[in-house]
Scaffold this active site. Sequence first.
Site, PDB file in Angstrom:
ATOM      1  CB  THR A  39      -1.079   0.311   1.287  1.00 18.85           C
ATOM      2  OG1 THR A  39      -0.199  -0.230   2.136  1.00 18.85           O
ATOM      3  CG2 THR A  39      -2.056  -0.993   1.270  1.00 18.85           C
ATOM      4  CG  ASP A  40       5.297   1.316   0.616  1.00 15.99           C
ATOM      5  OD1 ASP A  40       4.874   0.467  -0.435  1.00 15.99           O
ATOM      6  OD2 ASP A  40       6.461   1.248   1.064  1.00 15.99           O
ATOM      7  N   GLY A 127      12.816 -10.496   5.469  1.00 17.69           N
ATOM      8  CA  GLY A 127      11.901  -9.700   4.748  1.00 17.69           C
ATOM      9  C   GLY A 127      11.804  -8.776   6.004  1.00 17.69           C
ATOM     10  CG  LEU A 128      12.711  -9.504   9.671  1.00 14.29           C
ATOM     11  CD1 LEU A 128      13.610 -10.364  10.785  1.00 14.29           C
ATOM     12  CD2 LEU A 128      11.516  -9.030  10.497  1.00 14.29           C
ATOM     13  CB  SER A 129      13.609  -3.784   6.274  1.00 15.62           C
ATOM     14  OG  SER A 129      12.410  -3.724   5.392  1.00 15.62           O
ATOM     15  CB  SER A 130      18.832  -6.731   6.883  1.00 17.78           C
ATOM     16  OG  SER A 130      18.671  -7.079   5.265  1.00 17.78           O
ATOM     17  CG  ASP A 175      11.051  -1.739   3.587  1.00 19.31           C
ATOM     18  OD1 ASP A 175       9.905  -1.970   4.117  1.00 19.31           O
ATOM     19  OD2 ASP A 175      11.531  -2.222   2.683  1.00 19.31           O
TER      20      ASP A 175
END
Length: 391
Positions: A39-40, A127-130, A175
């Site tokens: 959605t972003d 998928g934790l935005s490293s 993110d």
Amino acid sequence: MINQDVYNELLEKYKAHYGKAPTVVSYAPGRIEVLGNHTDYNEGYVFSAAINYGTFFAISTNDDNVNRIVAGDLMHEVTFPLTGATAVTKDTWANYVIGTVAGLNALKPQDKGFDAMFLGNVPMGFGLSSSAALEMCTAKAVCQLYAIAADNVTLAKIGQAAERDYAGCPCGLLDQISSLCGVEGMLVKTDFRTLDIETVDMGPSVCFLMCNPHAKHALVDGQYATRRQACEDAAAYFAKVLPHPVAALRDVSMAEWEAHKAGLDATVAKRAAHPIGEDERVLEGAALLAKGDLTGFGKLLFASHESSRTMFENSCTELDNVVEVTKTVEGVLGARLSGGGFGGSAVVLVETDKAEAAAKAIAAAYNAKTGADCEVSMIQPSRGASIVYPA
Ligand code: GLA
């Protein structure tokens, strides 16, 4: 300090490598996306949280007219010029730093080079935005060292441009905003049109698990970009057929989608339904949280995953299996894929007093169903990026 052991290791390695102490150390966390998928960049809404895993970035100036960056886990060094640095093809992790520094350079050129090193514990490929954590700790440290004044939205946009121009992924701002604006114990609700941010306290009775079935996760292989393009094509169509202005899918309701979907290519129509439905789920979720209805909120997570699976088709068998098995585990209120998709992890909303048992039960049920392992981590919503040294 959060992740003190990682900080200590970075300081030791920095001193050993550069023979001096850093002038500045920053920290930026990874994030979980709780509700509001893709959605972003459609100017919609997202619930997210910064997490208790992050990256530290240590830096000081040098007199050598060159920038040096070392990945503290690999101890590989990449050098790049103060201006005009282009993307590298080896040690591509450096592109997140090079791209971010290039963006800051455009705000205020640096008059001296730097010696920098980073080290973090955001699990990669979860998928934790490293990558956003790396961009945002780079941004915070470089701004502090060179006295560059920039607000969080400016830094987030610089990180986004680094992803697009140096790493090849046309991502939104989720993110970076989550990494910058996280608050301990809170969800962050962002309106990606206005960039207004609210924090929402879910209370102590629930927490999150991240379940990683180790499916391949690659946003840069073009899938993300094709989904984004379909959303933009659909928005252009709705702008023509609806009587009100449509700048992005945020301006289209599910009822309007239903009434006009026949005029769209069938695949594009399915893709558009996902962010439109997600926006409605985030707004409904906000209303449920305001009433303390965590069970209702959890159901929206399951609905979100179903929409990913069937409409946006950004899930995969492994994530579908994780979400399926969580439905059989006591204490689980909801689960869905988190982030870009096509791999990565599922986020699970769970009752805090049952979380430990649920983590074990999910791993066991996943193994019983698939014969494969699923790694489950406890996630605490945590504070966003900051300068940690000087305190
Ligand atoms: C990735 C992107 C974000 C966002 C999510 C999906 O994490 O980097 O900008 O689009 O996917 O919601």
